[in-house]
Design a protein around this motif. Structure first.
Motif, PDB file in Angstrom:
ATOM      1  N   MET A 326       0.879  -1.175   0.000  1.00 17.69           N
ATOM      2  CA  MET A 326       0.000   0.000   0.000  1.00 17.69           C
ATOM      3  C   MET A 326       0.919   1.228   0.000  1.00 17.69           C
ATOM      4  O   MET A 326       1.893   1.273   0.758  1.00 17.69           O
ATOM      5  N   VAL A 327       0.620   2.183  -0.878  1.00 18.17           N
ATOM      6  CA  VAL A 327       1.474   3.387  -0.952  1.00 18.17           C
ATOM      7  C   VAL A 327       0.632   4.614  -0.665  1.00 18.17           C
ATOM      8  O   VAL A 327      -0.370   4.862  -1.357  1.00 18.17           O
ATOM      9  N   ASN A 328       1.037   5.389   0.328  1.00 20.72           N
ATOM     10  CA  ASN A 328       0.350   6.658   0.599  1.00 20.72           C
ATOM     11  C   ASN A 328       1.016   7.766  -0.210  1.00 20.72           C
ATOM     12  O   ASN A 328       2.184   8.094   0.005  1.00 20.72           O
ATOM     13  N   THR A 329       0.270   8.344  -1.154  1.00 13.40           N
ATOM     14  CA  THR A 329       0.805   9.479  -1.927  1.00 13.40           C
ATOM     15  C   THR A 329       0.046  10.766  -1.571  1.00 13.40           C
ATOM     16  O   THR A 329       0.115  11.742  -2.301  1.00 13.40           O
ATOM     17  N   THR A 330      -0.688  10.754  -0.463  1.00 14.35           N
ATOM     18  CA  THR A 330      -1.362  11.978   0.017  1.00 14.35           C
ATOM     19  C   THR A 330      -0.483  12.601   1.108  1.00 14.35           C
ATOM     20  O   THR A 330       0.423  11.942   1.623  1.00 14.35           O
ATOM     21  N   PRO A 331      -0.770  13.850   1.485  1.00 15.35           N
ATOM     22  CA  PRO A 331       0.048  14.456   2.563  1.00 15.35           C
ATOM     23  C   PRO A 331      -0.373  14.025   3.965  1.00 15.35           C
ATOM     24  O   PRO A 331       0.174  14.553   4.949  1.00 15.35           O
ATOM     25  N   ILE A 332      -1.325  13.101   4.084  1.00 18.54           N
ATOM     26  CA  ILE A 332      -1.821  12.707   5.414  1.00 18.54           C
ATOM     27  C   ILE A 332      -0.655  12.279   6.318  1.00 18.54           C
ATOM     28  O   ILE A 332       0.146  11.418   5.939  1.00 18.54           O
ATOM     29  N   GLY A 333      -0.553  12.938   7.486  1.00 15.25           N
ATOM     30  CA  GLY A 333       0.515  12.620   8.440  1.00 15.25           C
ATOM     31  C   GLY A 333       1.686  13.593   8.384  1.00 15.25           C
ATOM     32  O   GLY A 333       2.613  13.487   9.184  1.00 15.25           O
ATOM     33  N   THR A 334       1.648  14.566   7.464  1.00 12.64           N
ATOM     34  CA  THR A 334       2.784  15.499   7.320  1.00 12.64           C
ATOM     35  C   THR A 334       2.852  16.486   8.478  1.00 12.64           C
ATOM     36  O   THR A 334       1.852  17.133   8.815  1.00 12.64           O
ATOM     37  N   LYS A 335       4.031  16.595   9.057  1.00 11.69           N
ATOM     38  CA  LYS A 335       4.269  17.496  10.193  1.00 11.69           C
ATOM     39  C   LYS A 335       3.940  18.947   9.818  1.00 11.69           C
ATOM     40  O   LYS A 335       4.253  19.402   8.716  1.00 11.69           O
ATOM     41  N   GLY A 336       3.310  19.643  10.752  1.00  9.96           N
ATOM     42  CA  GLY A 336       3.046  21.070  10.552  1.00  9.96           C
ATOM     43  C   GLY A 336       1.835  21.366   9.690  1.00  9.96           C
ATOM     44  O   GLY A 336       1.607  22.510   9.331  1.00  9.96           O
ATOM     45  N   THR A 337       1.062  20.329   9.324  1.00 12.54           N
ATOM     46  CA  THR A 337      -0.137  20.568   8.522  1.00 12.54           C
ATOM     47  C   THR A 337      -1.376  20.164   9.338  1.00 12.54           C
ATOM     48  O   THR A 337      -1.253  19.544  10.397  1.00 12.54           O
ATOM     49  N   LYS A 338      -2.546  20.479   8.772  1.00 12.23           N
ATOM     50  CA  LYS A 338      -3.801  20.153   9.464  1.00 12.23           C
ATOM     51  C   LYS A 338      -3.975  18.643   9.622  1.00 12.23           C
ATOM     52  O   LYS A 338      -4.692  18.179  10.491  1.00 12.23           O
ATOM     53  N   VAL A 339      -3.308  17.884   8.724  1.00  7.93           N
ATOM     54  CA  VAL A 339      -3.484  16.424   8.752  1.00  7.93           C
ATOM     55  C   VAL A 339      -2.310  15.711   9.427  1.00  7.93           C
ATOM     56  O   VAL A 339      -2.116  14.514   9.270  1.00  7.93           O
ATOM     57  N   GLU A 340      -1.548  16.495  10.231  1.00 10.28           N
ATOM     58  CA  GLU A 340      -0.352  15.943  10.894  1.00 10.28           C
ATOM     59  C   GLU A 340      -0.654  14.680  11.713  1.00 10.28           C
ATOM     60  O   GLU A 340       0.079  13.697  11.652  1.00 10.28           O
ATOM     61  N   PRO A 362       7.007  13.608   9.637  1.00 11.50           N
ATOM     62  CA  PRO A 362       8.073  13.020  10.444  1.00 11.50           C
ATOM     63  C   PRO A 362       8.595  11.703   9.838  1.00 11.50           C
ATOM     64  O   PRO A 362       7.966  11.137   8.942  1.00 11.50           O
ATOM     65  N   SER A 363       9.719  11.213  10.381  1.00  8.34           N
ATOM     66  CA  SER A 363      10.316   9.971   9.858  1.00  8.34           C
ATOM     67  C   SER A 363       9.369   8.797  10.042  1.00  8.34           C
ATOM     68  O   SER A 363       9.339   7.884   9.215  1.00  8.34           O
ATOM     69  N   THR A 364       8.625   8.791  11.152  1.00  9.89           N
ATOM     70  CA  THR A 364       7.601   7.754  11.341  1.00  9.89           C
ATOM     71  C   THR A 364       6.242   8.444  11.396  1.00  9.89           C
ATOM     72  O   THR A 364       5.941   9.172  12.341  1.00  9.89           O
ATOM     73  N   THR A 365       5.440   8.244  10.372  1.00  9.14           N
ATOM     74  CA  THR A 365       4.121   8.887  10.325  1.00  9.14           C
ATOM     75  C   THR A 365       3.125   8.043  11.133  1.00  9.14           C
ATOM     76  O   THR A 365       3.384   6.865  11.405  1.00  9.14           O
ATOM     77  N   PRO A 366       1.959   8.632  11.501  1.00  9.15           N
ATOM     78  CA  PRO A 366       0.949   7.830  12.212  1.00  9.15           C
ATOM     79  C   PRO A 366       0.559   6.572  11.421  1.00  9.15           C
ATOM     80  O   PRO A 366       0.352   5.512  12.010  1.00  9.15           O
ATOM     81  N   SER A 367       0.483   6.660  10.090  1.00  9.10           N
ATOM     82  CA  SER A 367       0.123   5.478   9.288  1.00  9.10           C
ATOM     83  C   SER A 367       1.220   4.412   9.373  1.00  9.10           C
ATOM     84  O   SER A 367       0.930   3.211   9.446  1.00  9.10           O
ATOM     85  N   MET A 368       2.488   4.844   9.355  1.00 10.57           N
ATOM     86  CA  MET A 368       3.594   3.874   9.474  1.00 10.57           C
ATOM     87  C   MET A 368       3.547   3.190  10.842  1.00 10.57           C
ATOM     88  O   MET A 368       3.762   1.985  10.963  1.00 10.57           O
ATOM     89  N   ALA A 369       3.254   4.002  11.876  1.00 10.64           N
ATOM     90  CA  ALA A 369       3.180   3.438  13.232  1.00 10.64           C
ATOM     91  C   ALA A 369       2.060   2.397  13.292  1.00 10.64           C
ATOM     92  O   ALA A 369       2.229   1.316  13.887  1.00 10.64           O
ATOM     93  N   ALA A 370       0.932   2.702  12.626  1.00 10.88           N
ATOM     94  CA  ALA A 370      -0.197   1.751  12.620  1.00 10.88           C
ATOM     95  C   ALA A 370       0.205   0.461  11.904  1.00 10.88           C
ATOM     96  O   ALA A 370      -0.114  -0.645  12.363  1.00 10.88           O
ATOM     97  N   ALA A 371       0.926   0.585  10.786  1.00  7.64           N
ATOM     98  CA  ALA A 371       1.358  -0.611  10.045  1.00  7.64           C
ATOM     99  C   ALA A 371       2.256  -1.483  10.923  1.00  7.64           C
ATOM    100  O   ALA A 371       2.081  -2.704  10.999  1.00  7.64           O
TER     101      ALA A 371
END
Ligand code: NAP
Length: 416
Positions: A326-340, A362-371
């Protein structure tokens, strides 16, 4: 006091156009002594017409007219650069300054804008927002110095500046890399051409401008044509040339992580510029692609371009069939944004053997942590960033940078 200054041997004296009108007149009529800089400072961003009006008034009042304006985004400083181009035709002496980080290009490109003077400070003693220290200002003004930049919205999460400046140092070049916040509605060919006209040698393009950048280029190389998205721009013989180095970046990321594409079932979330590069690489590698994006039209266009199927974005949370990647190509999880703090639906993440996030900050996004919580392999976008940056640097400078130095600089900038 003015008399004392006039007799002191200074070449110029900087006076306020509005407050010091009488002094300006006095200085203008005196013979010898310092020349007057007639300055006007806006307290907030102004329109081009208003800046021009103040500049004209300054030109009528002093030997040099100076207008400074705070810039909330880099499109406003590009407006100042455009105005400089128009005023310089009449060979009059002026200084146009954009204040703040987003105005910094007017200082970096002061000579390209034909500004008569540039204001710099001693290290650590910034006298106005965005001012460069005198050593940096002198270095970047030398012939051979390289000016690079990133066009995006937002750009605050980007670590390309330290990464590309490490690349410059690694090949012995002096230069600077500026993150330019350009709202999508302000992005167009003219803006890109102005940046090259005032001295930029290369530009990166990021969210959400890659498809607009594709449309703004005069020449698109095969990587851009293959994706209909451009993340790297340079100028060749007066033509704006677009390339897509995300292709190489993603290819190298999956090679490094030993992700098999042949016959793999891959879920790509998002259908923007980066998704186009991901889908092209996966398609070429013989994968079966399923696209899920919140805008059905974008998902449909991309799926047609790469022979993929689609699954509705709203049903991602109910996915039951298994994916290899699964590849996330959205900005979801990006530091400093509304979807951080947001994550992609856990149900989808759980149903993928490998999770790849193009987000690197960040180096580990919430989605990566969930995986990882579900025992899945998870990879972030840092290596892709470094590899696409390496390729872009080669295109701009014809030199091969030290990738390990670029990676180290990017990692350091990502440290909390
Ligand atoms: P883009 O062209 O603007 O595409 C973004 C995609 O994400 C669009 O499909 C957009 O949908 C979707 N999206 C945006 N916000 C969303 C949200 N809150 N929820 C769900 N979907 C959302 O941008 P891009 O250039 O492809 O970049 C996308 C991301 O990948 C960025 O975070 C960028 O930093 C990252 N990236 C990383 C690398 C790397 O080297 N690691 C390289 C390229 C990109 P709409 O069309 O509906 O807005």
């Amino acid at each position: 006091m003015l008399e004392a200054v006039a007799d002191s041997g200074f070449e110029y004296v900087d006076l306020e156009l509005a407050r010091d009108a009488a002094l300006l007149e006095e200085l203008g009529s005196s013979r010898g002594g310092p020349r007057a800089i007639a300055s006007y400072h806006f307290s907030r961003p102004a329109t081009k017409a208003l800046v021009r009006q103040r500049l004209e008034k300054g030109l009528a009042s002093g030997a040099i007219a100076k207008v400074a304006m705070p810039c909330e985004n880099a499109a406003q400083s590009v407006m100042l650069a455009e105005l400089a181009g128009e005023v310089s035709v009449s060979r009059r002496s002026f200084v146009l300054i954009g204040m703040g980080a987003q105005g910094q290009l007017t200082r970096v490109c002061a000579s390209g804008m034909r500004s008569e003077l540039v204001y710099a400070c001693l290290p650590g003693n910034e006298a106005a927002p965005g001012q460069l220290d005198v050593r940096t200002q002198v270095n970047i003004s030398k012939p051979g110095s390289v000016i690079l930049g990133l066009i995006g919205h937002p750009v605050s999460h980007s670590v390309s500046k330290p990464m590309q400046e490490a690349a410059l140092r690694s090949v012995g070049l002096t230069g600077i890399y500026l993150p330019l916040d350009i709202p999508p509605e302000r992005f167009n060919r003219r803006l890109v051409a102005t940046l090259f006209n005032i001295g930029f040698q290369g530009l990166n393009v990021t969210i959400p401008n890659k498809q607009r950048a594709y449309r703004s280029c005069d020449i698109r190389n095969p990587s851009a044509e293959a994706t209909a998205a451009v993340n790297t721009i340079h100028m060749r013989r007066g033509k704006i040339v677009g390339e897509n180095t995300d292709l190489k970046g993603f290819n190298q990321l999956i090679t490094l992580k030993k992700v098999q594409l042949k016959n793999a079932r891959i879920l790509v979330v998002g259908a923007g510029g980066a998704a186009r590069a991901v889908c092209k690489v996966c398609n070429d590698g013989g994968a079966e692609i399923v696209i899920s994006a919140r805008r059905a039209k974008a998902a449909s266009d991309l799926s047609k371009a790469c022979g993929a199927s689609r699954t509705p974005y709203s049903s991602l949370g109910a996915i039951q069939s298994m994916f290899d990647v699964m590849v996330n190509t959205t900005p979801i999880g990006t530091k400093g944004t509304k979807v951080e703090l947001s994550s992609l639906p856990e149900e989808a993440i759980k149903h993928s053997r490998v999770f790849i996030d193009l987000v690197y900050n960040p180096s580990t996004t919430p989605s990566m942590a969930a995986a990882r919580k579900h025992g899945r392999a998870a990879h972030g976008g840092l290596e892709m960033l470094v590899r696409q940056g390496e390729e872009a640097f080669r295109i701009w400078t014809d030199k091969t940078p030290d990738v390990s130095k670029m990676r180290r600089a990017a990692r350091k900038a990502l440290e909390p």
